[in-house]
Design an enzyme around this catalytic site. Sequence first.
Site, mmCIF file in Angstrom:
data_model
loop_
_atom_site.group_PDB
_atom_site.id
_atom_site.type_symbol
_atom_site.label_atom_id
_atom_site.label_comp_id
_atom_site.label_asym_id
_atom_site.label_seq_id
_atom_site.Cartn_x
_atom_site.Cartn_y
_atom_site.Cartn_z
ATOM 1 N N ASP A 106 0.874 -1.164 0.000
ATOM 2 C CA ASP A 106 0.000 0.000 0.000
ATOM 3 C C ASP A 106 0.919 1.224 0.000
ATOM 4 O O ASP A 106 2.088 1.150 0.389
ATOM 5 C CB ASP A 106 -0.941 0.014 1.210
HETATM 6 C C1 BGC Z 1 -4.850 3.498 0.052
HETATM 7 C C2 BGC Z 1 -4.974 2.473 -1.060
HETATM 8 C C3 BGC Z 1 -4.805 3.147 -2.390
HETATM 9 C C4 BGC Z 1 -3.467 3.846 -2.411
HETATM 10 C C5 BGC Z 1 -3.170 4.558 -3.701
HETATM 11 C C6 BGC Z 1 -3.585 4.298 -0.076
HETATM 12 O O1 BGC Z 1 -3.589 5.340 0.824
HETATM 13 O O2 BGC Z 1 -4.902 2.839 1.287
HETATM 14 O O3 BGC Z 1 -6.215 1.817 -0.990
HETATM 15 O O4 BGC Z 1 -4.927 2.212 -3.416
HETATM 16 O O5 BGC Z 1 -3.431 4.803 -1.375
HETATM 17 O O6 BGC Z 1 -3.979 5.654 -3.854
#
Ligand code: BGC
Length: 760
Positions: free
Chosen positions: A281
């Site tokens: 993530d």
């Molecule tokens: C979120 C993810 C997301 C990623 C990219 C993160 O903060 O938890 O779900 O895909 O950002 O935007």
Amino acid sequence: MRMTGRSLLNNDLNHPIKMRKIILFCILLGMTCMAKAQSLPVYLDPTKNVEERIEDALQRMTLAEKIRVIHAQSKFSSAGVPRLGFPDFWTDDGPHGVRPDVLWDEWEQAGQTNDSCVAFPALTCLTASWNPQLGMLYGQSLGEEARYRGKNMILGPGVNINRTPLNGRNFEYMGEDPFLASRMVVPYVQGLQSIGVAACVKHYALNNDEEYRHQVNVVVDDRALHEIYLPAFKAAVQEGKAWGIMGAYNLYKNQHNCHNQYLLNDILKRDWGFDGVVVSDWGGAHDTEQAIKNGLDMEFGTWTDGLTMGATNAYDNYYLARPYLKLIQEGKFTTRELDEKVRRVLRLFYRTTMDQTYKQGFLCSDAHYEAAQKIAEEGIVLLKNQGNVLPIDLHQAKRVLVVGENAIKMMTVGGGSSSLKVQREISPLDGLKARLAGKATVDYARGYVGDVTGNYNGVTTGQDLSEKRSADELIAEAVSKAKAADYVIFFGGLNKSDYQDCEGHDRKSYGLPYQQDRVITALAKANKNFIYVNISGNAVEMPWVKQVPAIVQGWFIGSQAGVALASVLVGDANPSGKLPYTWFKTLNDVPAHRLNSYPGTWRADKKVIDETYKEGIFVGYRWVDKDKTKPLFAFGHGLSYTSFDLSNLRLSQKKITENDQLTATVTVKNTGHRAGAEVVQLYVSDLKSSLLRPKKELKGFKKVYLAPGETKDVDITIDRSALSFYHDKLQKWVAEPGDFEVLVGNASDHLPLKAKFTLQ
Ligand code: BGC
């Protein structure tokens, strides 16, 4: 005379000179093809097996090239191998539409004019349709939008279990039940990937609340882990064949989940045989050695300090960039782990960017709007309909009053990474106005002021929601208009602002924000034809439930919101959605809160918050059964404008062995006057077990569409997996011989049909 194709060919072949020329041409063509095929390296040869191509590519790559493909080069992309012809790889959120393009290294908008998309309903709504075919349609439609936009991976879907209704991200997930979430996630993944776009199933695992998501260390017993929190991920991997999975921010067993030995190496890769990539993530990687060893394949969003704040263009400093290279150069690591990561990345390339067989895709096509609307209409849940207030009677409805900020507020902007820039979003008010045009007047009163801002990462709604009048004035206006109306529809609930249904935080309380309870109570008194439409991805407290005759759960349903809601409210679409989670009366009824195990306890020594899932496997309706709590609305509950009769449950066998399947058949009749759909739900109860088990668990369901008076037999087949539990001592799934019961009905609290059978 006109010649047919065949006679033309015969005629040609009969000519000796032409014939010789053709033979010569064929020989030359064959030689060219052979030469070409011979000169094509294995890694580029589409006739070769992918694993062979991967090995060939791998041995041609330099160390620097290998390092380059395993971490980001911009906010959402990673590098390919230009020298060998592998293009860059582009990801994007996910999961409800394709996120607009941001700058290379900033979260602000890139300012493109071709990135306005269709917003599909939130995954809670999709799941509430209990219709796996819509999961497929969703995935395919989204895939086509992604493909058009040049995205190779969609960061979604999310399948974290709804453990607390405060979780800011429940709207992006698939409810509380592992079986339901599994059945709905598999077709979504398959649909998306059938278009050549990788799914990245998130957030693996145990990311069940947002507050302190970078510090929470989940302490959970093995049964709950395997029976509740992992099955949907496992199904996405083993049945959906997901090409990507995203590690979660939080920790499990004191290790961050983006590099977690237990979750990634042991369970995901070894036990489940996952052959795709583990993506961190954004900002979820924290340590080079752990990232090398503990299963992470591609690092995204890190910046330099391990969080999402830090130096710009820091990609070379990522844990899996220069620091990794240095460790290899110093001899602390060989390229063994690196090669394994690169193999997975190359496999992903062959599945996406290197596969030329996929079509280009479409953006904002009519078909995508239709798909969004269909999913919305099937997912909307009619929670209560006392005195059949709904559907709105178009003969009687001359004056309809719409109240509430959520009737006009755009909901596709906000909520965190799932925020979108839509080509259009039809508000509930506009949807109703269009549907009732020429039939009734539609008036509007604001009722309350929630959050008037509308901006996410530079996408602005452009709506001016400012309001100077006081709360009392707004209520007085709404009440006076309500008294003169034939129907009053209040659109309230939550929104996508911080501390509501939004990434990064959880809600602070279970009740409705912005004093909506006051408005609702006043309106319910003012007009007996009062309908409350709750817009949210979560349950909310409803202290006024007895005073409100009709309640609809309207979710966040994207571009076609107003059209779909109007069509359900007037009865063009007969509601058939069922709740994918238990709607508890109070927060204290929710096990995580009752047992005081949210948000956890700060441990200064480790700088983590231990969040112990004290309720174990007893989440949602499993807890309701154990605790004998009465929820406001049960898991699986949802009404219709028609009525159904379920009868004559029969089982294919009364005794089964481990390898048998068992089919339960039930007769469903539409006993009302409208066409409609019912979800037949089958739960299994283990009558005697060596370990404590939930009283019943959902193990099968089928949605059936019936015309008025029509009858159909519905078959639901289960196998050994439906009888098994995870034995924590043996560390495996076990089905114990003995007596079981199937319970069939149309909600977890309405299962009138029962039949026993024995596992021998
Ligand atoms: C979120 C993810 C997301 C990623 C990219 C993160 O903060 O938890 O779900 O895909 O950002 O935007």
